[in-house]
Motif scaffolding. Structure first.
Motif, short mmCIF file in Angstrom:
data_model
loop_
_atom_site.label_atom_id
_atom_site.label_comp_id
_atom_site.label_asym_id
_atom_site.label_seq_id
_atom_site.Cartn_x
_atom_site.Cartn_y
_atom_site.Cartn_z
N VAL A 38 0.86 -1.18 0.00
CA VAL A 38 0.00 0.00 0.00
C VAL A 38 0.90 1.23 0.00
CG1 VAL A 38 -1.73 1.30 1.29
CG2 VAL A 38 -1.85 -1.19 1.21
N GLU A 40 0.88 5.09 0.78
CA GLU A 40 0.08 6.09 1.47
C GLU A 40 1.02 7.07 2.16
OE1 GLU A 40 -4.04 6.11 3.96
OE2 GLU A 40 -2.67 4.47 4.36
N ASN A 41 0.73 8.35 2.03
CA ASN A 41 1.57 9.40 2.60
C ASN A 41 3.02 9.28 2.13
OD1 ASN A 41 -0.61 10.51 4.08
ND2 ASN A 41 -0.32 8.95 5.65
N ASN A 61 -2.45 2.44 -4.51
CA ASN A 61 -1.99 3.81 -4.30
C ASN A 61 -3.11 4.61 -3.64
OD1 ASN A 61 -1.00 6.38 -4.33
ND2 ASN A 61 -0.71 6.50 -6.54
N ARG A 62 -2.95 4.88 -2.36
CA ARG A 62 -3.95 5.65 -1.62
C ARG A 62 -3.66 7.15 -1.62
NH1 ARG A 62 -4.92 1.61 3.50
NH2 ARG A 62 -6.02 -0.01 2.32
N ASP A 63 -2.54 7.54 -2.23
CA ASP A 63 -2.24 8.96 -2.35
C ASP A 63 -3.02 9.53 -3.54
OD1 ASP A 63 -0.55 9.06 -0.17
OD2 ASP A 63 1.29 8.81 -1.35
N SER A 64 -3.04 10.85 -3.64
CA SER A 64 -3.76 11.50 -4.75
C SER A 64 -2.85 11.75 -5.95
CB SER A 64 -4.38 12.81 -4.27
OG SER A 64 -3.37 13.68 -3.81
#
Length: 117
Positions: A38, A40-41, A61-64
């Motif tokens: 994952v 993230e950040n 990908n949990r980021d934008s």
């Protein structure tokens, strides 16, 4: 009459009174057939992952913003390409055992290690 009752008492009447059996399941040491990273950040989680050869890894990908998971050094054997924010991709782990360092080519400060064993 007594003889008839004796016969009925010894019969299972087709009700399946035999002990229940279940199919045996073979134990495996192959490990899971898939794993997950994952993002993230601006970090990979887990940053250090141990898997078996040929395992499929899902990258979330949990980021934008877009990121990559790209092997570095002499062992440039995998590269997810750009993974847009909120997207998921899957790649297959190399079949050769060893330690594979990887980075996000867009954000090279993001680093991880994939150990294939």
């Amino acid at each position: 009459m007594f003889a008839l009752l004796s016969l009925v008492g010894c019969s299972d009447g087709g009700n399946g009174t035999a002990p229940a059996t279940s199919p045996s399941s073979a134990a495996t040491t192959a490990g899971p057939a898939s794993a997950r990273i994952v993002i993230e950040n601006f970090t990979f989680s887990p940053a250090d992952l141990q898997v078996r050869p040929g395992v499929k890894i899902t990258v979330v990908n949990r980021d934008s913003v877009p990121h990559t998971v790209t092997a570095t050094g002499d062992k440039t054997t995998f590269d997810t390409g750009n993974i847009t924010g909120g997207a998921t991709v899957t790649f297959t782990v190399p079949s050769t055992t060893g330690s594979y360092s990887y980075i996000c080519t867009i954000h090279p400060n993001m680093k991880g290690t994939l150990t294939v064993r």
